[in-house]
Design an enzyme around this catalytic site. Structure first.
Site, PDB file in Angstrom:
ATOM      1  CG  HIS A 378      58.995  45.988  35.993  1.00  0.00           C
ATOM      2  ND1 HIS A 378      59.821  44.929  36.319  1.00  0.00           N
ATOM      3  CD2 HIS A 378      59.197  46.233  34.678  1.00  0.00           C
ATOM      4  CE1 HIS A 378      60.496  44.569  35.234  1.00  0.00           C
ATOM      5  NE2 HIS A 378      60.134  45.333  34.229  1.00  0.00           N
ATOM      6  CE  LYS A 569      64.655  42.373  49.992  1.00  0.00           C
ATOM      7  NZ  LYS A 569      64.362  41.639  48.771  1.00  0.00           N
ATOM      8  NE  ARG A 570      64.208  49.336  44.529  1.00  0.00           N
ATOM      9  CZ  ARG A 570      62.951  49.355  44.935  1.00  0.00           C
ATOM     10  NH1 ARG A 570      62.471  50.388  45.579  1.00  0.00           N
ATOM     11  NH2 ARG A 570      62.144  48.342  44.690  1.00  0.00           N
ATOM     12  CE  LYS A 575      62.015  46.352  47.550  1.00  0.00           C
ATOM     13  NZ  LYS A 575      62.081  45.304  46.524  1.00  0.00           N
ATOM     14  CB  THR A 677      65.733  39.383  40.550  1.00  0.00           C
ATOM     15  OG1 THR A 677      66.106  40.739  40.806  1.00  0.00           O
ATOM     16  CG2 THR A 677      64.732  39.344  39.419  1.00  0.00           C
ATOM     17  CE  LYS A 681      70.057  39.212  41.127  1.00  0.00           C
ATOM     18  NZ  LYS A 681      69.748  40.640  41.216  1.00  0.00           N
TER      19      LYS A 681
END
Length: 857
Positions: A378, A569-570, A575, A677, A681
């Site tokens: 992952h 998101k986290r 990110k 993911t 969405k």
């Protein structure tokens, strides 16, 4: 209670959410009243909202149980190959509405609850999220369980029933504060304890080598108590099982203390055993080598493998044999998928069972083990890869360390035979890393012990093969595969965006819910003015609803006509929430410079949790909140720009914000996001993506056409080139005046007047330690955001691009992902068979139940 719906609205029969039907409604009302009666305590006459929620949950659960028992009976009789999905995380969110949708009861429940004078949305809000995951990895596991049930696979999810899930995040004075997530404090109506299947798990001890074989002796025992949660497929009467283990101390635990008079201490020490399932580690993409974490990892695999072998040995229905005693057929009956390296100890544990207990010869045991396991990687971030210290494993699991050494020796002998005198290759491919503290590389263990290894997006799988595990891929190229992630359309469209789901069903029929590729039919309506208006209307309704939620929760007046620019998101440096923050400051400065200039109004919404020990992520949250404080209270800016930090982002909050989003931010540095993911969405729910060519963004651009996404910035090869030349942040700062201004404001204390040096660490990181190169992509990002604003002014052109994205979202269903796993890795075929519901008789052999009892679990 919210506004009562008109009769026409309430009775609208869209079968994707179930038929109403007077009989259904009456039955649900009877069940509700019966459960409410049992729920109320004798001395209390007035029901609370929570009582109403539990009554509804138990009523819906009644419709699950018969299907659940019948499904398990069917598996017992037919004895199909079982799929076991091992994951330390299952980020399930709420269960009530998802169950109603998958059983086709949503509309009937809406009607029944309405007739009882209650508001179903208010009842749904009472349910606690089952937050047993950090983010994408755990939520993917939850989507996969939904798809496996919908596709009729005999599948089981196995994990830990954490007493405390991912922490609740509070924002106090702009800082993240963690609070325990006591999600079980009111009970959980969806689980069933199964003490009859409780199993022992061993730790510590010593290894004895005798003439009769090897024995692991003098161990400390912890009991694993299973809790089963039903996982219903969509409208097919299949109900699979998620089995989560809870740690319990045996009654004789530390009784030696009791025998010397310290009874109190003996009872207190039981907590040490039960701590194993107490709390989820809130660290995603960061490895922390704590003994308790290793205990959790071994605890789940030891209990699960005993359960798997028990089920494998159980007699086949109608067979004269009492048990299967030969393991040759084990890989034909059992497939185990390791969700990342967290359950990697399953490989030496299965070898221990085969060799020490079942007395199989090593080579045969190893062959069966390899054929049984498959491993999903992952992440490519080096700090995320698990490397357990040898001395810790030796203390906790001494026999497993011996087995890992044996696996490694045979593996290295094979490499040495193929590549004589290549010592460097042996070092790179070893399961044991020397130098400093000796460590076990768990990813290497997973690769060597599995027959299939997969990444989770095309670009990620290529990086895994060409960089991270290059030596292994060269040795066994056929072992490495790609399985691009997906999301379940049941939760991420039907449940969270019913208006859009129904609009699509009216245009292309209902079958897309099970076959998302049918969304391609929407291409026919890209130029249909009526459909364009209807899609825009649904989006606007979702935005108004979410704006009201924000106003209520955050006391900030939001303009629902503004562009909802969302980055949830986290919180992690890769990110790049910091780049978004720099863009907010740049927009703020532009408005201040020229207040009368036309500016597309934006509501920038950022949300996510920082791991409690991750200083920089916590500083990023504080900075975003500090910037929001200035921007939101500047009268010159007014409603042109608002910044909201969503507190305690979780599955149930995602279900609210995603349908209301116009612009989805997927801006990680190319080559760092395995898949994502959240991006899928947003795409499915009618948001446009601004993003880098990273993770699944690459495939989204392939499916929709790059011109229908806002792609910017460096590609993977550009990042590699920059690394080679040496990244110099100062160059960008010197060259870009708007970037310089924004950074100077952060550094000078413009956003933290009480503490001018508050963000010194953030600025220092951006200049000297930024592995993710925020400044290098800043200019391209800001220019791309200008294109976004330009298109947003043209509502029709924007919505046409939205429709093209939705029409291209079919690939990103978890149903498609699971079909690929099933065919390419597990070697089973999905089934569209519909098991008869409990109120219909079963035919032939299916009518028989072993000994007239419920099927075995």
């Amino acid at each position: 209670m919210s506004r009562p719906l008109s009769d026409q609205e309430r009775r609208k029969q869209i079968s994707i959410r179930g038929i109403v039907g007077a009989e259904n409604v009456a039955e649900l009302k009877r069940g509700f009243n019966r459960h409410l009666h049992f729920t109320l305590v004798k001395d209390r006459n007035v029901a609370t909202p929570r009582d109403y929620y539990f009554a509804l949950a138990h009523t819906v659960r009644d419709h699950l149980v018969g299907r659940w028992i019948r499904t398990q009976q069917y598996y017992y009789e037919r004895d199909p190959k079982r799929i076991y999905y091992l994951s330390l995380e299952f980020y399930m969110g709420r269960t009530l509405q998802n169950t109603m949708i998958n059983l086709g009861l949503q509309n009937a429940c809406d009607e029944a609850v309405y007739q009882l004078g209650l508001d179903i949305e208010e009842l749904e809000e009472i349910e606690e999220d089952a937050g047993l995951g950090n983010g994408g990895l755990g939520r993917l596991a939850a989507c996969f369980l939904d798809s496996m049930a919908t596709l009729g696979l005999a599948a089981y999810g196995y994990g830990i029933r954490y007493e405390y899930g991912i922490f609740n995040q509070k924002i106090r004075n702009g800082w993240q504060v963690e609070e325990a997530d006591d999600w079980l404090r009111h009970g959980n109506p969806w689980e069933k304890a199964r003490p009859e299947y409780m199993l022992p798990v061993h730790f510590y001890g010593r290894v004895e080598h005798t003439a009769n074989g090897t024995k692991w002796a003098d161990t400390q025992v912890v009991l694993a108590l299973p809790y089963d949660t039903p996982v219903p497929g969509y409208m097919n009467n299949t109900v699979n099982t998620m089995r989560l283990w809870s740690a319990r101390a045996p009654n004789d635990f530390n009784l030696r203390d009791f025998n010397v008079g310290d009874y109190i201490q003996a009872v207190l020490d039981r907590n040490l055993a039960e701590n194993i399932s107490r709390v989820l580690y809130p660290n995603d993409n960061f490895f922390e080598g704590k003994e308790l974490r290793l205990k959790q990892e071994y605890f789940v695999v030891a209990a699960t493998l005993q359960d798997i072998i028990r089920r494998f040995k159980a007699s086949k229905f109608g067979s004269t044999e009492s048990v299967r005693t030969v393991f040759d057929s084990f890989p034909d009956q059992v497939a185990i998928q390791l969700n990342d390296t967290h359950p990697a100890m399953a490989i030496p544990e299965l070898m221990r069972i085969f060799v020490d207990i079942e007395k199989l010869p090593w080579s045969k045991a190893w062959d069966i083990t390899k054929q049984t396991f498959a491993y999903t990687n992952h992440t490519v971030l080096p700090e995320a890869l698990e490397r357990w210290p040898v001395d810790l494993v030796e203390k906790l699991l001494p026999r497993h360390l011996e087995i890992i050494y044996e696996i490694n020796q045979r593996h290295l002998d094979h490499i040495a035979f193929l590549f004589p005198n290549d010592v460097d290759r042996l070092r790179r491919m070893s399961l044991i890393e020397e130098g400093g503290t000796k460590r076990i590389n768990m990813a290497h263990l997973c690769i060597v012990g599995s027959h299939a290894v997969n990444g989770v997006a095309k670009i990620h799988s290529e990086i895994v093969k060409s960089e991270v595990f290059r030596d292994f891929a060269e040795l066994e190229p056929d072992k490495f595969q790609n399985k691009t992630n997906g999301i379940t359309p049941r939760r991420w469209l039907l449940l969270c965006n019913p208006g859009l789901a129904e609009l699509i069903a009216e245009k292309i029929g209902e079958d897309y819910v099970r076959d998302l590729s049918q969304l391609a039919k929407l291409h026919e309506f890209v130029d249909d003015d009526l459909f364009i208006r209807e899609v825009a209307k649904v989006k606007q309704e979702n935005k108004v609803k979410f704006a009201l939620y924000l106003e209520k929760e955050y006391k900030v007046k939001i303009n629902p006509s503004s562009m909802f620019d969302v980055h949830v998101k986290r919180i992690h440096e890769y990110k790049r929430q910091l780049m978004n923050c720099l863009h907010i400051i740049t927009m703020y400065n532009r408005i201040k410079r020229d207040p009368v200039k036309l500016f597309v109004p934006r509501t920038v919404i950022i949300g996510g949790k920082a791991a409690p020990g991750y200083h920089m992520a916590k500083m990023i949250i504080k900075l975003i909140n500090a910037v929001a404080q200035v921007v939101n209270n500047d009268p010159v800016v007014g409603s042109k720009l608002k910044v909201i930090f969503l507190e305690n982002y979780r599955v149930s909050l995602a279900e609210k914000v995603i349908p209301a989003t116009d612009l989805s931010e997927q801006i990680s540095t190319a080559g760092t996001e395995a898949s994502g993911t959240g991006n899928m969405k947003f795409m499915l729910n009618g948001a446009l993506t601004i993003g880098t060519m990273d993770g699944a963004n690459v495939e989204m651009a392939e499916e929709a056409g790059e011109e229908n996404l806002f792609i910017f910035g460096m590609r993977v090869e550009d990042v590699a080139e920059l690394d080679k030349d040496g990244y110099n942040a100062q160059q960008y700062y010197d060259r870009l005046p708007e970037l310089k201004q924004a950074v100077d404001q952060i550094r000078s204390g413009f956003f933290s007047s009480d503490e001018p040096d508050l963000f010194r660490d953030v600025v220092d990181m951006l200049f000297h330690h930024d592995r993710f190169k925020v400044f290098a992509d800043y200019e391209a990002y800001v220019k791309c955001q200008e294109k976004v604003s330009e298109l947003y002014l043209n509502s029709k052109a924007w919505t046409k691009m939205v429709i093209r994205n939705m029409a291209a979202a079919g690939k990103f269903s978890s149903d498609r992902t699971i079909k690929e796993y099933a065919r390419d890795i597990w070697h089973v075929e999905p089934s569209d068979l519909k098991i008869p519901p409990p109120n219909e008789p079963r035919e032939g052999a299916e009518d028989r139940t072993p000994n007239g009892t419920a099927a075995r679990a």
